[in-house]
Design an enzyme around this catalytic site. Sequence first.
Site, PDB file in Angstrom:
ATOM      1  N   GLU A 129     -37.897 104.442 -95.752  1.00 32.80           N
ATOM      2  CA  GLU A 129     -37.802 103.708 -97.024  1.00 32.80           C
ATOM      3  C   GLU A 129     -38.250 104.617 -98.159  1.00 32.80           C
ATOM      4  OE1 GLU A 129     -40.552 100.460 -96.624  1.00 32.80           O
ATOM      5  OE2 GLU A 129     -39.652  99.792 -94.745  1.00 32.80           O
ATOM      6  N   LYS A 131     -40.263 105.965-101.148  1.00 36.34           N
ATOM      7  CA  LYS A 131     -41.632 105.681-101.586  1.00 36.34           C
ATOM      8  C   LYS A 131     -41.593 105.590-103.106  1.00 36.34           C
ATOM      9  CE  LYS A 131     -46.351 107.185-100.635  1.00 36.34           C
ATOM     10  NZ  LYS A 131     -46.928 107.238-101.978  1.00 36.34           N
ATOM     11  N   LYS A 306     -41.469 104.423 -90.891  1.00 38.61           N
ATOM     12  CA  LYS A 306     -42.233 103.407 -90.155  1.00 38.61           C
ATOM     13  C   LYS A 306     -41.568 103.144 -88.811  1.00 38.61           C
ATOM     14  CE  LYS A 306     -43.262 101.104 -94.486  1.00 38.61           C
ATOM     15  NZ  LYS A 306     -43.069  99.931 -95.337  1.00 38.61           N
TER      16      LYS A 306
END
Length: 387
Positions: A129, A131, A306
């Site tokens: 994703e 940041k 993640k």
Amino acid sequence: MSGELRKTPVEELLKPNAAVELEALAAEIARHDEAYHRNDAPLISDADYDRLRGRNDAIEARFPGLVRDDSPSKRVGASVASGFTKVTHSKPMLSLGNAFNEDDIHEFHGRIRRFLNLGDDETVEIVGEPKIDGVSVSARFERGRFVLGATRGDGTTGENITANIRTIPSVPLKLRGDDVPDLVEVRGEVYMPKDGFEQLNRRLAERGEKTFVNPRNAAAGSLRQKKSTVTARRPLEMCAYSVAVTDESLLPDTQWEGLKRVQSWGFRINPEMRKARGAEECLEAYSELMDKRDGLPYEIDGIVFKVNRLDQQKALGFVSRAPRWAIAQKFPAQEELTVIEDVEFQVGRTGAVTPVARLKPVFVGGVTVSNATLHNMDEIRRLGVHI
Ligand code: IVH
């Protein structure tokens, strides 16, 4: 000593000197946290700040017995500022470890594989994703209604900024759908898009008010307004990146599906997020995002990886202030601070005079910069620079 990096390599440091240095680093980093989080006015560049923290961590790794009670490695960001009441998060809002290069990403994967006892041919699914460079906040919903908005603060306790969060159009005041748990905390980044930031600074400058250094400080300053009517006029947006609930069986079992669920309730999630398997695909995702960086309407300073499966996240757990199942790979710094050592006035062919700053050479965006045009006297006044 501000910002200056200590010269002795950590491997050569003697214990008494290490202790002295850790004390100085604790004080210095605390001062920068204060300037950054509480006053929204950083004194050094992010890159220098990361280096100070890195040095602190490296010394502590070598001398674990010297870790101080007030060590920066035990704190996340600044403590709570006065003026807003305190809020204890239902689950701590943690920080992320940083990967500075490809090796760090390979190590991240190696660690995960060892921890999960994966075979050589097995890979873990990762979500990458962007940041976003903003302020992390938590939005609490009870029976689907927005009841509390808080800053991260020190990770355990933040500031109650409910009235200000309420003014952000992309934060739903009521969650849609019949699958909303009774208690939900949606975490995400509140940020100011690049164009909104430029407009705001223009507006502030016209009125002779202080402008913001960058979109992140503008977002932080806007969220910390005493009057939510002021916040309401600031172009803020929120992008959700995680969800915390009391009963986890009420949520999907991956990060990806969890965010899709949050989106179905009315939140924005980042359209650039993507899945990757193994270190190589993560590094590809990193390069692809870096290529898109300048074209995105908001500032990002890296990518967050993640582990997708929540059961794997749970097995991996946390080390000190950061999860073992996530890591942030930062983009190279595009901003550095330096000193203007002199100003020369160049006379062009047409006779136009241009002031040029001679800088203490600084490495930024892949090049060493030692000169910068100051354009004209108005610009010098606007920047407020001097030798
Ligand atoms: S996850 C336990 N995801 O980065 C993991 N953080 O250095 C918690 N950030 O405080 C953070 N985009 O302000 C996560 N997609 C993203 C993010 C993100 C920006 C910020 C956030 C956090 C900081 C951690």
